[in-house]
Enzyme design. Structure first.
Site, PDB file in Angstrom:
ATOM      1  NE  ARG A  11     -13.803 -24.735 -15.023  1.00 16.92           N
ATOM      2  CZ  ARG A  11     -13.662 -24.434 -16.162  1.00 16.92           C
ATOM      3  NH1 ARG A  11     -14.144 -24.954 -17.019  1.00 16.92           N
ATOM      4  NH2 ARG A  11     -13.448 -23.236 -16.364  1.00 16.92           N
TER       5      ARG A  11
ATOM      6  CD  GLU B 206      -8.081 -21.510  -8.194  1.00 15.12           C
ATOM      7  OE1 GLU B 206      -8.079 -22.425  -8.719  1.00 15.12           O
ATOM      8  OE2 GLU B 206      -9.038 -20.620  -8.214  1.00 15.12           O
TER       9      GLU B 206
ATOM     10  CD  GLU C  15      -8.569 -26.441 -14.927  1.00 17.76           C
ATOM     11  OE1 GLU C  15      -8.929 -25.712 -15.957  1.00 17.76           O
ATOM     12  OE2 GLU C  15      -9.110 -26.708 -14.089  1.00 17.76           O
TER      13      GLU C  15
HETATM   14 MO1  MOS Z   1      -7.018 -24.804 -11.157  1.00 15.73          MO
HETATM   15  S1  MOS Z   1      -7.895 -26.743 -10.652  1.00 15.73           S
HETATM   16  O1  MOS Z   1      -8.495 -23.972 -11.794  1.00 15.73           O
HETATM   17  O2  MOS Z   1      -6.293 -24.273  -9.841  1.00 15.73           O
END
Ligand code: MOS
Length: 755
Positions: free
Chosen positions: A307, A229, A710
């Site tokens: 989160r 990411e 997730e």
């Molecule tokens: Mo994911 S852990 O939101 O790239």
């Protein structure tokens, strides 16, 4: 349609799928290798590149001095340099980039670089950093009602500490990028990133160029799990820098051990909790301090803390809560996103607190869990009301469908009759919010071209990383156009076709991009329907549908195939292209008061885990994990169940066997696959059953099919507590410890510890 297989599977098993390293190498391509810090914290006294630079075949060695723009790659906070200047803050921190005619030459050159560093104190633990006042960003705190009063009103109060370790992403494809100079000083980079736009922005900043001069392309990733990411970015920027300066193609692919050494992982968390319950076992108060080991720079840590707070109470209603996260700065590679994004670390703590309370009160853990399950109109600590909660339903269904009562009795009997082997069971409920917690990120775009022969090309901002998002996009378009998927092509993810993308992350890829795609397809469809009505003198009230590549009017065929329709429409100069934009409605969050409605919806589920522990060896095998999961109306059961199974096993790995280990000097000891154990085919549960909750689905989800990436990872947390129960059955002296992962070594110690 809901049984459509992953459209990539053929290519994957035949080896024809293209990843960054599979791109045909262009004439004149140079190969790059990172020279990185041998020290976790120190002052750079001197680096001598002269011998390396003189080596035949070495084109140039780039340092921070060669950066035309800013030496800065921090995404949320500008606190991370691309190349170290005068100090280094973690072992593996990039200092220079060696660019040579071959990787072999670059490796030789790396050996010839001499560096002198004056060592500074190294901090590797979160609490230690906190005690020294080393914080990445100000603490974040969520509060609901009055926690002090809550503890006063509680009949029982228990305290404890927990630790969850990091986790290596171990994507099969390591980080990589390939940069090409284009004409007029423009540049194209193929990157293994989840976030093409953030790569584009960062290259723009470092090269001092406008974003439109930089094109980022992603074909697919060989796994990512959050590790790409933010952390695909530095390598793409380095390749771009070299390609731009040398005006030659430059390729930079990390080898596995470099990737493990230099990149961040899931954040380890040290936490202290205090839980208060009343006589009915209701949780009246819950207070936690989470110490997040952020590593040497912010990376995504500030978002991840958020989160953790959003999921701190998991599936339970807690009337009074005070939850605080500290991002602690240590001398480790910056830790980063990993499937669940801080949520799993948060959920583990409340599960541990419940286990502790149950042990002290000598009541079953499941009883405390059950009486506190969320129901509609409860409020989350962040102010969102609980709506359409399936919490109790999935819990009850797991208990009834998988014979929870009988299983418990069987286990009790088994444990009475056996000495070498003991079994343990756990129930693990999950509640996970869907949407980027940072509201402005919840938008996406799609571009659809219908070519004049009737074939369709689709671009979205979704990055395919093995989760089959492209297959889901194909389904959305095929569904809307009533078209055979063979006539539809999903294009690469490219910043010149889709601008300003949010990363494919937070489980939102299919929802956001799918909704944008659906919108674009519907606009095209309406345009075609209007044309059909006009061309055939039909009434506006006539119902026009597209099905099986044909047009139907009031459910009757009019002998007009899709191809003919498109060819006719093209000759009538009707636009056959559409670009659409989607934003998630209704969501909002006010960070100044930490309240709002940040999630489009929640995903619910419960897992029942049974484990058998070998009490001589300390080893364990999972007999079964049985799950009831809320998919909404799954648009593709094969893909969705696959996501649950994969996430479960990844969660079990995090909780039981994956042990990241840094020594006191900040050196990663678990730096290879021989020293870092991940689940393999022999360690997965012998039986995994995934049952779908029967539900109407969720309108905010694409085709009512809920996000699935997730949430199921957190079923793996049940593995920890199941093993703990087996240990308790063997050793009455065992003192509860919340120190994950529960490796066989720790199991063995637990089995034989004495009071
Ligand atoms: Mo994911 S852990 O939101 O790239």
């Amino acid at each position: 349609m809901s049984s459509m297989t992953n459209k990539d599977s053929n290519g994957h098993v035949r080896g024809t799928s293209l990843f960054v390293d599979d791109i045909n190498v262009r004439e004149g391509t140079l190969h790059a290798l990172v020279f990185d810090s041998p020290s976790a914290h120190g002052k750079i006294i001197k680096v001598d590149y002269s011998k390396a630079a003189e080596l035949a075949g070495v084109e140039q060695i780039f340092t921070y001095k060669d950066i035309p723009g800013e030496n800065q790659i921090g995404g949320i906070i500008p606190d991370e340099v691309l190349f170290a200047e005068n100090e280094v803050h973690f072992m593996g921190q990039p200092i220079a980039l060696i660019v040579a005619k071959s990787l072999a030459i670059a490796k030789k050159a790396k050996e010839l670089i001499k560096i002198e560093i004056e060592e500074l104190p190294v901090v590797t633990k979160a609490r230690e950093a906190f005690d020294k006042g080393l914080l990445i960003s100000p603490p974040r705190k969520f509060e609901l009602n009055d926690v002090a009063k809550g503890f006063e009103e509680s009949d029982y109060v228990f305290e404890g500490t927990t630790f969850t370790n990091g986790q290596e992403h171990l994507y099969l494809e390591t980080q990589g990028s390939y940069a090409f100079p284009l004409e007029n000083g423009n540049i194209k980079v193929v990157s293994s990133t989840q976030g093409p736009t953030s790569v584009q922005m960062t290259i723009a900043k470092v090269l001092g160029l406008a974003m439109h001069r930089i094109e980022i392309e992603v074909n697919r990733l060989g796994g990512a799990f959050g590790g790409k990411e933010d952390q695909a970015t530095p390598w793409a920027v380095m390749a771009a820098l070299a390609a731009y300066q040398l005006q030659k193609p430059v390729k930079l692919i990390l080898e596995r051990n470099d990737d493990m050494r230099m990149t961040g992982k899931r954040h380890p968390y040290e936490s202290t909790f205090k839980i208060g319950l009343n006589k009915d076992l209701k949780i009246i108060a819950f207070e936690v301090d989470y110490y997040q080991n952020s590593g040497a720079a912010a990376d995504l840590s500030p978002a991840i803390t958020e989160r953790t707070l959003f999921h701190a109470t998991n599936s339970y209603f807690v009337k009074n809560a005070k939850l605080t996260v500290y991002s602690c700065k240590t001398n480790l590679p910056p830790n980063t996103a990993f499937r669940g994004f801080g949520g799993p670390q948060g959920m583990y703590v409340i599960e541990a607190a419940i286990v502790k309370a149950a042990a002290e009160l000598q009541v079953p853990v499941s009883k405390i869990q059950e009486v506190n399950l969320l129901q509609d109109n409860d409020v989350f600590p962040y102010g969102q009301l609980v709506q359409n909660a399936a919490t109790k339903k999935v819990w009850q269904e797991v208990k009834s469908q998988f014979n929870w009562k009988e299983k418990q009795k069987e286990i009790t009997d088994f444990n009475k009759e056996n000495t070498q082997y003991k079994k343990g069971l756990s129930l693990m409920p999950i509640t996970f919010g869907i949407s980027f917690t940072n509201t402005p990120m919840n938008h996406a775009r799609a571009l659809v071209h219908i070519y004049q022969d009737g074939s369709v090309g689709i671009s979205t901002g979704a990055v395919e990383m093995g989760q089959s998002v492209n297959t889901k996009m194909l389904q959305v378009a095929a569904d809307t156009f009533g078209l055979n998927p063979d006539s539809i092509k999903i294009e690469t993810t490219n910043t010149t076709r889709i601008a300003n993308m949010s990363p494919t992350a937070a489980s939102t890829g299919a929802d956001l991009n799918g909704k944008a795609l659906q919108k674009a397809c519907n606009t095209l469809k309406t345009r075609l329907v209007n044309y059909i009505i006009a061309a055939n003198n039909l009434k506006d009230s006539d119902s026009i549908t597209f099905k099986d590549d044909e047009v139907y009017v009031n459910d009757r065929s009019i002998d007009l195939g899709w191809k003919q329709l498109i060819s006719d429409a093209f000759l009538q100069r009707i636009s056959l292209s559409e670009h659409a934009h989607y934003t998630t409605p209704e969501i909002h969050f006010d960070k100044s008061i930490e309240k709002g409605h940040p999630f489009a919806y929640h995903v619910y589920g419960t897992a029942l885990t049974v484990v058998t522990v070998d009490c001589i060896r300390g080893t364990y095998e999972f007999d079964s994990v049985e799950i009831v999961h809320d998919f909404g109306k799954s648009m593709n059961q094969g893909i969705d169940v696959g996501q649950v199974e994969g996430a479960l096993v990844q969660g079990i790995g995090w909780m039981t066997m994956e042990e990241i280990s840094y020594d006191s000097k900040g050196r990663l000891a678990s730096n290879s696959l021989s020293g870092y154990k991940v689940p393999d085919i022999f360690s997965v549960p012998k039986k995994v059953t995934v049952k779908a909750l029967d539900t109407e689905g969720e309108a905010m989800a694409i085709l009512k099919s809920k996000a699935v990436g997730e949430p199921p990872l957190m079923y793996g947390i049940g593995a920890y507590f199941a093993i703990q129960n087996a240990i308790k059955a063997f050793n009455p002296d065992y003192q509860l410890k919340f120190d994950a992962p529960m490796t066989p070594e720790k199991v063995l110690m637990g089995l034989y510890e004495r009071k």
